[in-house]
Design an enzyme around this catalytic site. Structure first.
Site, PDB file in Angstrom:
ATOM      1  N   HIS A   1     -14.058   5.386   6.148  1.00  0.00           N
ATOM      2  CA  HIS A   1     -15.369   5.116   5.699  1.00  0.00           C
ATOM      3  C   HIS A   1     -16.096   5.327   4.009  1.00  0.00           C
ATOM      4  O   HIS A   1     -16.980   4.532   4.370  1.00  0.00           O
ATOM      5  CB  HIS A   1     -16.313   5.908   6.629  1.00  0.00           C
TER       6      HIS A   1
ATOM      7  N   HIS B   1      -1.699  20.128   7.314  1.00  0.00           N
ATOM      8  CA  HIS B   1      -2.097  18.375   6.786  1.00  0.00           C
ATOM      9  C   HIS B   1      -1.444  17.068   6.965  1.00  0.00           C
ATOM     10  O   HIS B   1      -0.184  17.054   6.707  1.00  0.00           O
ATOM     11  CB  HIS B   1      -2.971  18.886   5.599  1.00  0.00           C
TER      12      HIS B   1
ATOM     13  N   HIS C   1      -2.103   6.297   5.297  1.00  0.00           N
ATOM     14  CA  HIS C   1      -3.323   5.716   4.596  1.00  0.00           C
ATOM     15  C   HIS C   1      -4.071   5.427   5.422  1.00  0.00           C
ATOM     16  O   HIS C   1      -3.741   4.231   6.525  1.00  0.00           O
ATOM     17  CB  HIS C   1      -1.760   4.550   4.717  1.00  0.00           C
TER      18      HIS C   1
ATOM     19  N   ASN D   1     -10.392   1.223   2.441  1.00  0.00           N
ATOM     20  CA  ASN D   1      -8.990   0.759   1.629  1.00  0.00           C
ATOM     21  C   ASN D   1      -8.636   0.925   0.936  1.00  0.00           C
ATOM     22  O   ASN D   1      -9.332  -0.423  -0.238  1.00  0.00           O
ATOM     23  CB  ASN D   1      -8.368  -0.311   2.933  1.00  0.00           C
TER      24      ASN D   1
ATOM     25  N   CYS E   1       0.728  -1.380  -0.295  1.00  0.00           N
ATOM     26  CA  CYS E   1       0.015   0.065  -0.083  1.00  0.00           C
ATOM     27  C   CYS E   1       0.954   1.218  -0.008  1.00  0.00           C
ATOM     28  O   CYS E   1      -0.025   2.546   0.046  1.00  0.00           O
ATOM     29  CB  CYS E   1      -0.552   0.247   1.643  1.00  0.00           C
TER      30      CYS E   1
ATOM     31  N   HIS F   1      12.693   0.850   4.721  1.00  0.00           N
ATOM     32  CA  HIS F   1      12.496   0.043   4.864  1.00  0.00           C
ATOM     33  C   HIS F   1      12.890  -1.384   5.947  1.00  0.00           C
ATOM     34  O   HIS F   1      14.484  -0.796   6.791  1.00  0.00           O
ATOM     35  CB  HIS F   1      12.955  -0.839   3.993  1.00  0.00           C
TER      36      HIS F   1
END
Length: 490
Positions: free
Chosen positions: A415, A382, A386, A419, A220, A297
């Site tokens: 909502h 802001h 994810h 995802n 993702c 990573h």
């Protein structure tokens, strides 16, 4: 801070030194020369000038000018976000908005799903943070689902989502397809032949010399990896070039039909979505400026991090994605590593000093104090976290000490759209703009997590806010934010 983060900090310091060595050397030499000249008296300076030959004067002016030109040519080009567009489903599309009750009923009728799994899915959906309007592909509305998860249906989902987003983007920017010199596409679990970039090039008749990259299996957080790759390719392209970045996840072929709880989670959370973004080294019509992009990573030599999001077969041979129970702990450590690298780039000096003092107290003096969490509200207006799940957003809100308003975009995106994998960050940015909260000069922090395990983040500066709310939130922004009940305990 975990000991595994220390090598990352050393590497980050080394790369910053190497990247800035040239400008530091030039400035140091110029400063030393200026100081030496200032120490000379008027008579000494006049005598020195008289003794110089024309050839000396030429080199005195030429060499500094050449050094400046060389530095300017080697300096990385600023990369801008011209605009972006997100896929938005409508009743004209062969997608279905799936209410919770319908999703549960569908699983009841799936022959391979037992009653225990159906109860688990029902409880999970109640506390998932998803609403009643998220979308699944057409194939997931049939029983048995796996018989309709064909290659043709997967291609149809990709084309619908991606082509719709690109069409919207081209209309918004007014750019011609043949002006696009770079194309980067990321989609983790669907990797057909010809590739996804080939499908886009064929559809839009893009240039024959286009630099195209197809990223798969990167989770993702791959959307920001794609942005980073496009940024690097733009550095070696002619000034003013354009790069198209496409982020999506085709979920048609990835429906799990078994009964392993850890592998049922993606069925409940992942929904249809995608985004297209146009990057350029030209500031013309640009809406955001890319300030920083940091990738970390944590999977090197770490089996738990490497396997916490893992595609595998269950005991019955059903393929799915296994989400480890240690996912939140691993995500927290990955975020900590990312903060260590991006913090010095964006935080005010006071916050950096407090963080450093906290680190020294715990590592050197073995003080039993909690690690100091920098106040990133001092650096960003802001936050786009994810929308991987409600637990992910809640954990980051707690870790970064963010307010409910600062995580509102993430929770409302989860909502309304579910995802949507790597594209969720763009839906969140669109939410802020649709709400009219973005102002010129505002800074945005995007944070993405992915398998492996990766945490990637990008810092943007707003140049020109959106002039209207057209986009994925056009028909629903007036209903948001909505109240999401507290997580239910079972």
């Amino acid at each position: 801070m975990s000991s595994s983060v220390q090598p990352m900090r050393v590497k980050a310091a080394y790369h910053r030194f190497v990247d800035n060595f040239q400008p530091v050397l030039l400035v140091s030499l110029a400063a030393a020369s200026l100081v030496a000249l200032m120490r000379l008296g008027t008579e000494e300076l006049t005598s020195l000038v008289r003794e110089l030959q024309p050839v000396h004067l030429f080199f005195t002016g030429f060499l500094p000018a050449a050094a400046v030109i060389f530095y300017l040519m080697r300096r990385p080009c600023t990369v801008y976000l011209t605009d972006y567009a997100c896929f938005h489903s409508s009743f004209n599309h062969p997608l279905a908005r799936i209410p919770m009750a319908s999703f549960v009923e569908h699983n009841k009728k799936t022959p391979s799903m037992n009653e225990r799994s159906v109860r688990f899915i029902s409880r999970l959906l109640e506390r998932s943070g998803l609403g009643e309007e998220t979308c699944l592909p057409a194939a997931h509305n049939f029983v048995p689902t796996h018989e309709y998860c064909t290659l043709d249906n997967a291609r149809a989902e990709f084309e619908l989502v991606v082509f719709s987003a690109i069409d919207d983007l081209l209309a918004k920017t007014g750019i011609a397809p043949d002006a696009i010199g770079i194309l980067v596409v990321n989609c983790s679990l669907f990797c057909p032949t010809p590739s996804l970039v080939d499908m886009i090039i064929h559809k839009y008749n893009l240039r024959g010399d286009i630099r195209s990259m197809n990223l798969s299996g990167m989770g993702c957080s791959a959307g920001l990896i794609s942005v980073g790759l496009a940024r690097n390719l733009l550095q070696v392209a002619p000034r003013g070039s354009h790069a198209l970045v496409v982020s999506t996840e085709t979920i048609t072929p990835n429906y799990y039909v078994g009964n392993e709880r850890a592998m049922l989670l993606p069925n409940c959370l992942f929904r249809v979505g995608g985004a297209a973004a146009l990057l350029s080294t030209s500031p013309v019509k640009a809406r955001f400026r890319l300030k920083h992009l940091v990738r970390t990573h944590t999977g090197a030599g770490n089996d738990s991090a490497y396997r916490c999001v893992f595609q595998q077969e269950d005991d019955e041979g059903n393929v799915g994605i296994n989400l480890s129970k240690d996912l939140m702990v691993i995500a927290g450590k990955s975020l900590e590593a990312n903060i260590t690298r991006i913090g010095p780039l964006v935080l005010p000096l006071r916050e950096q000093l407090l963080f450093a003092l906290s680190l020294v107290a715990r590592k050197v003096f073995r003080a039993r104090t909690k690690p100091y969490i920098p106040n990133f509200s001092k650096a960003f207006k802001h936050f786009c976290i994810h929308a991987g799940g409600r637990a992910v957003i809640d954990e980051l809100q707690k870790s970064l000490s963010l307010s409910d308003e600062q995580v509102e975009a993430s929770k409302m995106t989860l909502h309304r759209f579910g995802n949507t994998s790597s594209s969720s960050l763009w839906y969140e940015l669109a939410y802020m703009e649709a709400k009219g909260r973005m102002r010129k000069g505002d800074r945005v922090w995007m944070i993405g997590f992915g398998s492996g395990f990766k945490c990637n983040s990008a810092a943007w500066e707003c140049i020109e806010p959106a002039r209207n709310a057209d986009g994925p939130w056009a028909t629903s922004i007036h209903r948001y934010p909505v109240v999401i009940p507290d997580v239910l305990k079972h």
